[in-house]
Design a protein around this motif. Structure first.
Motif, mmCIF file in Angstrom:
data_model
loop_
_atom_site.group_PDB
_atom_site.id
_atom_site.type_symbol
_atom_site.label_atom_id
_atom_site.label_comp_id
_atom_site.label_asym_id
_atom_site.label_seq_id
_atom_site.Cartn_x
_atom_site.Cartn_y
_atom_site.Cartn_z
ATOM 1 N N MET A 1 0.827 -1.206 0.000
ATOM 2 C CA MET A 1 0.000 0.000 0.000
ATOM 3 C C MET A 1 0.863 1.258 0.000
ATOM 4 S SD MET A 1 -3.074 -1.024 2.639
ATOM 5 C CE MET A 1 -3.749 0.627 2.540
ATOM 6 N N ALA A 2 1.901 1.269 0.834
ATOM 7 C CA ALA A 2 2.785 2.435 0.896
ATOM 8 C C ALA A 2 3.537 2.615 -0.421
ATOM 9 C CB ALA A 2 3.770 2.274 2.054
ATOM 10 N N PHE A 3 3.959 1.513 -1.015
ATOM 11 C CA PHE A 3 4.688 1.588 -2.284
ATOM 12 C C PHE A 3 3.793 2.139 -3.393
ATOM 13 C CE2 PHE A 3 5.872 -0.578 -6.294
ATOM 14 C CZ PHE A 3 7.087 0.056 -6.502
ATOM 15 N N LEU A 4 2.547 1.649 -3.470
ATOM 16 C CA LEU A 4 1.621 2.137 -4.490
ATOM 17 C C LEU A 4 1.305 3.616 -4.287
ATOM 18 C CD1 LEU A 4 -0.876 -0.872 -4.702
ATOM 19 C CD2 LEU A 4 0.825 -0.190 -6.404
ATOM 20 N N LEU B 1 -6.746 8.515 3.148
ATOM 21 C CA LEU B 1 -7.570 8.687 4.347
ATOM 22 C C LEU B 1 -8.339 7.410 4.676
ATOM 23 C CD1 LEU B 1 -8.994 12.283 3.752
ATOM 24 C CD2 LEU B 1 -7.211 11.602 5.358
ATOM 25 N N ALA B 2 -8.829 6.726 3.635
ATOM 26 C CA ALA B 2 -9.579 5.490 3.865
ATOM 27 C C ALA B 2 -8.705 4.417 4.499
ATOM 28 C CB ALA B 2 -10.160 4.979 2.544
ATOM 29 N N ALA B 3 -7.404 4.455 4.204
ATOM 30 C CA ALA B 3 -6.492 3.475 4.793
ATOM 31 C C ALA B 3 -6.360 3.652 6.293
ATOM 32 C CB ALA B 3 -5.115 3.585 4.131
ATOM 33 N N MET B 4 -6.742 4.823 6.816
ATOM 34 C CA MET B 4 -6.655 5.084 8.248
ATOM 35 C C MET B 4 -7.896 4.632 9.016
ATOM 36 S SD MET B 4 -3.708 6.499 8.459
ATOM 37 C CE MET B 4 -3.272 5.433 7.085
ATOM 38 N N VAL B 5 -8.957 4.271 8.297
ATOM 39 C CA VAL B 5 -10.232 3.941 8.939
ATOM 40 C C VAL B 5 -10.109 2.840 9.991
ATOM 41 C CG1 VAL B 5 -12.544 3.000 8.508
ATOM 42 C CG2 VAL B 5 -11.622 4.795 7.033
ATOM 43 N N LEU C 1 2.185 0.963 10.625
ATOM 44 C CA LEU C 1 3.352 0.719 9.773
ATOM 45 C C LEU C 1 3.210 1.443 8.443
ATOM 46 C CD1 LEU C 1 6.036 -0.732 9.398
ATOM 47 C CD2 LEU C 1 4.784 -2.724 8.563
ATOM 48 N N TYR C 2 2.001 1.510 7.927
ATOM 49 C CA TYR C 2 1.759 2.188 6.648
ATOM 50 C C TYR C 2 2.188 3.654 6.716
ATOM 51 C CZ TYR C 2 -1.027 4.587 3.078
ATOM 52 O OH TYR C 2 -1.444 5.401 2.051
#
Length: 232
Positions: free
Chosen positions: A74-77, A91-95, A154-155
């Motif tokens: 996810m971080a790489f993309l 932002l959605a990744a923080m949900v 981690l992200y």
């Protein structure tokens, strides 16, 4: 002027007393009690406590590995590509951080539990119920739910570390013919060590001390649940 100085001194004393009573004293009490030689000997001579420690370490290690598998791509993309809705996706990744892990455990039980949605569908189709959460199923469910909750830690560390990498390094590698994955493994990944160590350490400690998820699954042979049972 004198009254103001007295007020400041009194305020400083009150703050110091508050910190001592509600922060330093509890920490000292817990550490002093925990380092009691007889208590340590009892823990390491009791098979049940040792099994709880081993299970907690297993959950922490597997959860951290799962978090790495989720957060790194996810971080790489996010760092490598531009696409519509990128900020919204970030932002959605923080949900998952909004809700505690045991809420996910409740949802998981509603889906895969003995009387959950999937088993209800199986019974309605004439099949027998499947104990998805029995045996090792509970262990892997706990790890998976904790990983889904903790991967944003981690992200965020990885996104920050990737953003600090000098773009000229990857640009030079691209000009020399290095592909996307070679640039990632030869340049980006070695420079991500600090972010991986920082985020991974938090995830490891958090998953080791997580109480709610094992408790919801009735997985009592882990150290946090054993501590709770000892207190109650």
């Amino acid at each position: 002027m004198i009254l103001r100085q007295l007020f400041r001194a009194l305020l400083a004393v009150l703050i110091a007393a508050f910190l001592f009573l509600f922060l330093l004293l509890p920490i000292y009490t817990v550490v002093a009690e925990g380092l009691n030689p007889s208590l340590i000997k009892e823990v390491f001579s009791n098979f049940i406590y040792l099994e709880g420690l081993a299970n907690s370490f297993r959950i922490a290690a597997v959860t951290t590995f799962m978090v790495f598998l989720i957060a790194l791509p996810m971080a790489f993309l996010y760092d490598a590509y531009e696409f519509p809705g990128k900020s919204l996706a970030h932002l959605a990744a923080m949900v998952p951080m909004i809700l505690p892990p045991f809420v996910g455990a409740l949802g998981f039980q509603q889906i895969l539990g003995h009387y959950g949605v999937i088993n209800t569908l199986l019974v309605s189709c004439g099949f027998a119920r499947v104990d998805f959460l029995g045996g090792n199923g509970r262990f892997w469910s706990i790890c998976f739910i904790e990983a889904l909750h903790l991967y944003p830690i981690l992200y965020l560390n990885l996104v920050s570390s990737l953003g600090n990498i000098d773009p000229s390094l990857r640009e030079a590698a691209r000009n020399l013919g290095a592909g996307v994955w070679r640039r990632f493994f030869r340049i980006s990944l070695p420079l991500l060590k600090s972010g991986i160590l920082a985020g991974g350490s938090i995830v490891l400690i958090w998953s080791f001390t997580e109480l709610g998820t094992p408790l919801m699954f009735g997985y009592s042979r882990v150290t946090p649940v054993q501590i709770l049972n000892g207190l109650t």
